[in-house]
Motif scaffolding. Structure first.
Motif, PDB file in Angstrom:
ATOM      1  N   ALA A   1    -162.552   9.772  41.919  1.00 41.53           N
ATOM      2  CA  ALA A   1    -161.322   9.197  41.381  1.00 41.53           C
ATOM      3  C   ALA A   1    -160.537   8.413  42.423  1.00 41.53           C
ATOM      4  O   ALA A   1    -159.981   7.364  42.123  1.00 41.53           O
ATOM      5  CB  ALA A   1    -160.444  10.305  40.807  1.00 41.53           C
TER       6      ALA A   1
ATOM      7  N   ARG B   1    -156.753  12.255  37.628  1.00 39.83           N
ATOM      8  CA  ARG B   1    -157.905  11.671  38.332  1.00 39.83           C
ATOM      9  C   ARG B   1    -158.691  10.745  37.423  1.00 39.83           C
ATOM     10  O   ARG B   1    -159.093   9.644  37.821  1.00 39.83           O
ATOM     11  CB  ARG B   1    -158.798  12.781  38.866  1.00 39.83           C
TER      12      ARG B   1
ATOM     13  N   ARG C   1    -158.840   6.657  38.061  1.00 39.83           N
ATOM     14  CA  ARG C   1    -160.132   5.972  38.222  1.00 39.83           C
ATOM     15  C   ARG C   1    -160.275   4.869  37.162  1.00 39.83           C
ATOM     16  O   ARG C   1    -160.677   3.755  37.470  1.00 39.83           O
ATOM     17  CB  ARG C   1    -161.274   6.965  38.106  1.00 39.83           C
TER      18      ARG C   1
ATOM     19  N   ARG D   1    -158.118   1.880  38.055  1.00 38.51           N
ATOM     20  CA  ARG D   1    -158.678   1.121  39.176  1.00 38.51           C
ATOM     21  C   ARG D   1    -159.823   0.241  38.730  1.00 38.51           C
ATOM     22  O   ARG D   1    -160.030  -0.844  39.259  1.00 38.51           O
ATOM     23  CB  ARG D   1    -159.187   2.094  40.249  1.00 38.51           C
TER      24      ARG D   1
END
Length: 117
Positions: free
Chosen positions: A13, A108, A112, A115
């Motif tokens: 993550a 997490r 992730r 992103r």
């Protein structure tokens, strides 16, 4: 919502996450900005920052020594869950998001995903 445990893995993550100093500066700047609204990005980055900090400190000093920080990270993660429940239709009433560690795994997963988006 079902959390994929492999995505809830901190190493996966937070790979490539900003340094702690950079992230802390961003969070502080947000809260000092007049008229700042607590956006999802703020809740997510705050929860991820505190989760990362708790993980780092627990690794260095042990879980018992960092219990208060871990609870703070869980509280921040719960804040993201509350935000997503109110604004994005998340339902934490199922069995998947019932405990603080589940909320941290959710952070997490969401970090992730953000992103990679």
């Amino acid at each position: 919502m079902k959390i994929e445990r492999s995505i809830g893995n901190p190493a996966a993550a937070y790979a490539g996450a900003p340094d702690f100093d950079i992230e802390l500066a961003w969070l502080q700047e947000c809260t000092r900005t007049q008229g700042f609204e607590l956006s999802r990005e703020f809740w997510l980055r705050r929860a991820a920052f505190l989760d990362r900090l708790a993980l780092r400190e627990a690794e260095s000093h042990g879980v018992e020594a960092t219990a208060a920080l871990i609870r703070f990270a869980e509280s921040a993660a719960s804040g993201l869950v509350v935000y997503d429940t109110a604004h994005h239709g998340l339902s934490p009433k199922g069995s998947d998001l019932v405990a603080g560690e589940d909320h941290r795994a959710y952070v997490r997963e969401q970090y992730r995903a953000a992103r990679l988006a």
